[in-house]
Design an enzyme around this catalytic site. Structure first.
Site, mmCIF file in Angstrom:
data_model
loop_
_atom_site.group_PDB
_atom_site.id
_atom_site.type_symbol
_atom_site.label_atom_id
_atom_site.label_comp_id
_atom_site.label_asym_id
_atom_site.label_seq_id
_atom_site.Cartn_x
_atom_site.Cartn_y
_atom_site.Cartn_z
ATOM 1 N N TYR A 53 -28.615 -71.331 64.999
ATOM 2 C CA TYR A 53 -27.245 -71.734 64.663
ATOM 3 C C TYR A 53 -26.762 -72.847 65.594
ATOM 4 O O TYR A 53 -26.968 -72.796 66.809
ATOM 5 C CB TYR A 53 -26.296 -70.539 64.750
ATOM 6 N N SER A 213 -21.790 -65.036 53.640
ATOM 7 C CA SER A 213 -21.059 -65.857 52.674
ATOM 8 C C SER A 213 -20.285 -65.002 51.662
ATOM 9 O O SER A 213 -20.390 -65.202 50.450
ATOM 10 C CB SER A 213 -22.020 -66.801 51.947
ATOM 11 N N PRO A 214 -19.472 -64.048 52.141
ATOM 12 C CA PRO A 214 -18.728 -63.184 51.212
ATOM 13 C C PRO A 214 -17.698 -63.940 50.380
ATOM 14 O O PRO A 214 -17.296 -63.447 49.315
ATOM 15 C CB PRO A 214 -18.058 -62.170 52.142
#
Length: 302
Positions: A53, A213-214
């Site tokens: 990340y 990624s809701p």
């Protein structure tokens, strides 16, 4: 806030905070430390990371902020992922984009993450994505070594479909308990892991599910997208009924799944975090859930 038991050593907060874009937040160490305390005060104690990340920077940013109040570590569950290689100037041996799930790479990645995160252990290590070259016995060997050294407390996977999960799980079961977690994409906009039975299989095997990624990376709010518009048009009156935001209803929709899905919130804004927290106190009816489901499908159920 409800807790989800991962294994005998680890439990997660029902809402998880993600740090995928932490390097873009522009926070100082003190501001990030304050943010961490704020979300913990709200009951969110599980922090999701990956070694790659922020082009291999986010773990260090988090660790530097955590170092300002080291005792906070005792209240956190840190999740991180490994197994993806990205070209990177800090690691000249990473000379291409590929997957590496060898024993050596997993061990090196975890040791690097421990240093960057300023911690002695990782609560849960995940293999970031399945690889065609994955040797399940090699992964198991690395996991066993890390568990024996006390460097990880639980192990899981990310983006694994049922057959990929089963391949690795069979190897792990020879040496230890099964895979504890699978982190997959799930939202009212993205139904694949619901409809291909991935979530059902995880429920069957008591594998807990983290949902990345809701909010579909914001795609769900694009009214120029016919699918998104159908979903929004369905959610808006439900949100008005409960006097909450559209985002809260989306999180509530995920929380209704029997897999005990744990959504990952990736925002730097505390008000966005609060929208997710409100979902833990907002229960949709079965009909409301199915109305959103049908809107996403674009056709009625049989």
């Amino acid at each position: 806030m409800e807790r989800i038991r991962i294994n005998k050593h680890v439990s997660y907060s029902r809402i998880i905070n993600g740090f995928w874009r932490l390097n873009e937040w522009g926070y100082s160490n003190q501001q990030l430390n304050d943010y961490m305390h704020n979300i913990v005060d709200r009951g969110i104690t599980t922090m999701d990371h990956a070694d790659i990340y922020g082009n291999y920077t986010c773990e260090s940013l988090f660790g530097d902020a955590l170092a300002l109040t080291p005792n906070l570590r005792e209240k956190l569950e840190i999740v991180t992922k490994c197994g993806i290689i990205l070209p990177n100037q800090s690691n000249p041996e990473f000379n291409g984009h590929r997957y590496d799930q060898s024993y050596e790479h997993i061990i090196q990645s975890v040791n690097r993450s421990l240093t960057n995160l300023r911690t002695d252990y990782i609560d849960t290590l995940l293999i970031h994505r399945p690889s065609p070259l994955m040797d399940p016995d090699e992964v198991t060997k690395a996991v066993m070594h890390l568990v024996e050294q006390g460097k990880i407390k639980a192990f899981g996977v990310s983006n694994f479909k049922c057959n990929q999960y089963e391949l690795l799980n069979e190897s792990l079961k020879k040496e230890m308990s099964h895979i504890s977690v699978n982190q997959v994409e799930v939202s009212p906009y993205e139904l694949e892991n619901i409809e291909d039975c991935t979530l059902n299989r995880m429920l069957q095997h008591d594998v807990k599910v983290m949902a990345w990624s809701p909010l579909a990376g914001g795609a769900i709010f694009n009214e120029n997208d016919p699918k998104a518009k159908r979903i929004l048009d369905t959610i808006q009156p439900i949100a008005a009924k409960y006097n909450v935001s559209i985002s809260t209803i989306i999180y509530s929709w995920l929380l209704r799944l029997p897999s005990k899905v744990m959504p990952i919130v990736g925002s730097s804004k505390i008000e966005r975090v609060d929208e997710a927290v409100k979902a833990t106190k907002t229960s949709l009816t079965d009909q409301e859930w199915f109305d959103i489901y049908v809107a996403s499908r674009g056709e009625d159920i049989l």
